[in-house]
Design a protein around this motif. Structure first.
Motif: not given
Length: 400
Positions: A296-301, A375-382, A392-400
């Protein structure tokens, strides 16, 4: 869920890229399709004229660079941008900080290897430089040389189309273990050769659309719309303490690479995958667990989604299994830059950083499930990546 406070962070100090979009992250909304028609009569995402000129200029800067493969030169250009953005240019009066390099590439020195082989078939001989200029280690070692690294490792990775995230994952492991404090990591690929295009065509996945018709269409269903591209993206990574970041004046957003997870499924066909994307599910779960965040804490993929109906569907099935009932915003940059094989994950991460920084991206000009806006701000992306062989590989990046 309250996120745990992690004192040591891996931050992205700077990054650079080069692709069919030149050195930009995304085109303007009015730009024509950045695709051209190759001599093999297939649409490709090749460098535009200005980027091609920059590559030619780089080749002339150092005599030894005239013999390098295009894949290596793309990596050098992206790495130079990354070090400049991070402020890591060599300073003779400053103490030397060890710099380690980790670069992924699926095919490595593709063009040069094919040239040497063609010459061998015609002449029966090869030059002395043939072997050292075409080994995979040749990629990272030249990036390290150009960056002025004299006291860090130079590591090359190849795991088909997730190669760049193999490099990023390795960099994160070294940084977290205290084996390095600064890393240049990413991916590079220049596969637009007749032989490589013939291989993609033989698999039966290449797009039937012309270059002017937006030929790569992830999420659009049938027919398959895979389109090959070339490019590179490299990131300047640094291990820092959270307290030191708070002590700095933050004139620009701080991007944290939170995790890189991996998955594998043993499929009999090395070009196949399970319908529910088991390798994607494993990689995503591992990335979430490392970062200690919930779905639920992932905003976009940013999807891997190469435009192949089976691959696109399997990735979405994996996302539904982990994120239902509500999927995050689905994004892709392959309709803009094509599938760049070992560089694709790095260019997807570059695209994710653009979205985090601007909260904007262009809408795809074809029917697809990719989001046009939110409309929702994107702060964390997978960011997802996958390749032949079930990895397969997946990375998480977030903006402080």
């Amino acid at each position: 869920m309250t996120e745990p406070i992690v004192e040591e962070l891996v931050v992205i100090r700077g990054w650079g890229r080069i692709s069919a979009l030149g050195v930009a992250s995304t085109p303007s909304a009015t730009s024509p399709p950045p695709f051209t028609t190759h001599a093999a009569s297939l649409p490709v995402a090749a460098l535009p004229a200005a980027a091609e000129a920059a590559l030619a200029d780089l080749r002339r800067t150092v005599p030894a660079y005239r013999q390098l493969d295009r894949t290596v030169l793309l990596g050098l250009l992206a790495a130079r941008q990354a070090t400049a953005a991070a402020g890591w240019q060599a300073n003779p009066t400053a103490p030397t900080t060890p710099l380690t390099v980790s670069i992924g590439s699926s095919r490595g020195a593709t063009g040069l290897l094919e040239e040497f082989h063609a010459d061998y078939l015609a002449e029966g001989t090869v030059p002395v430089a043939a072997s050292p200029l075409t080994t995979l280690g040749n990629v990272a070692s030249w990036v390290a040389f150009d960056a002025g690294s004299t006291n860090g490792a130079a590591l090359s990775h190849s795991s088909t189309c997730s190669s760049a995230f193999q490099a990023l994952g390795n960099a994160m492991a070294w940084l977290r273990a205290g084996m390095a404090t600064r890393f240049l990591a990413g991916g590079t690929e220049a596969p637009l050769t007749d032989f490589t295009l013939a291989q993609m065509r033989a698999i039966g996945i290449y797009s039937p659309y012309a270059a002017a018709e937006w030929p790569c269409r992830p999420g659009a269903g049938k027919p398959s719309t895979f389109v090959l591209g070339e490019g590179a993206a490299v990131f300047a990574l640094e291990r820092v303490s959270r307290s030191s970041l708070h002590a700095e004046p933050l004139a620009k957003p701080v991007f944290v690479l939170e995790s890189v997870g991996f998955g594998f499924e043993a499929i009999g066909s090395k070009t196949g995958l399970s319908p529910n994307g088991q390798h994607f599910q494993q990689a995503i779960r591992q990335a979430l667990a490392q970062a200690q965040v919930t779905p639920a804490e992932v905003d976009a993929v940013v999807l891997h989604s190469p435009g192949t109906p089976a691959g696109d569907a399997a990735e979405r099935a994996a996302l539904h299994a982990l994120f239902s009932p509500a999927l995050p915003v689905l994004l892709s940059n392959k309709w803009l830059v094509g599938h760049t094989l070992g560089a694709s994950a790095a260019l997807s991460l570059d695209f994710a950083l653009h979205v985090l920084a601007t909260q904007q991206w262009p809408a795809a000009p074809f029917t697809t499930d990719l989001a046009a806006r939110t409309e929702k701000p994107i702060r964390r992306i997978l960011i997802n990546a996958a390749g032949f062989g079930g990895n397969a590989a997946s990375a998480l990046v977030t903006m402080l």
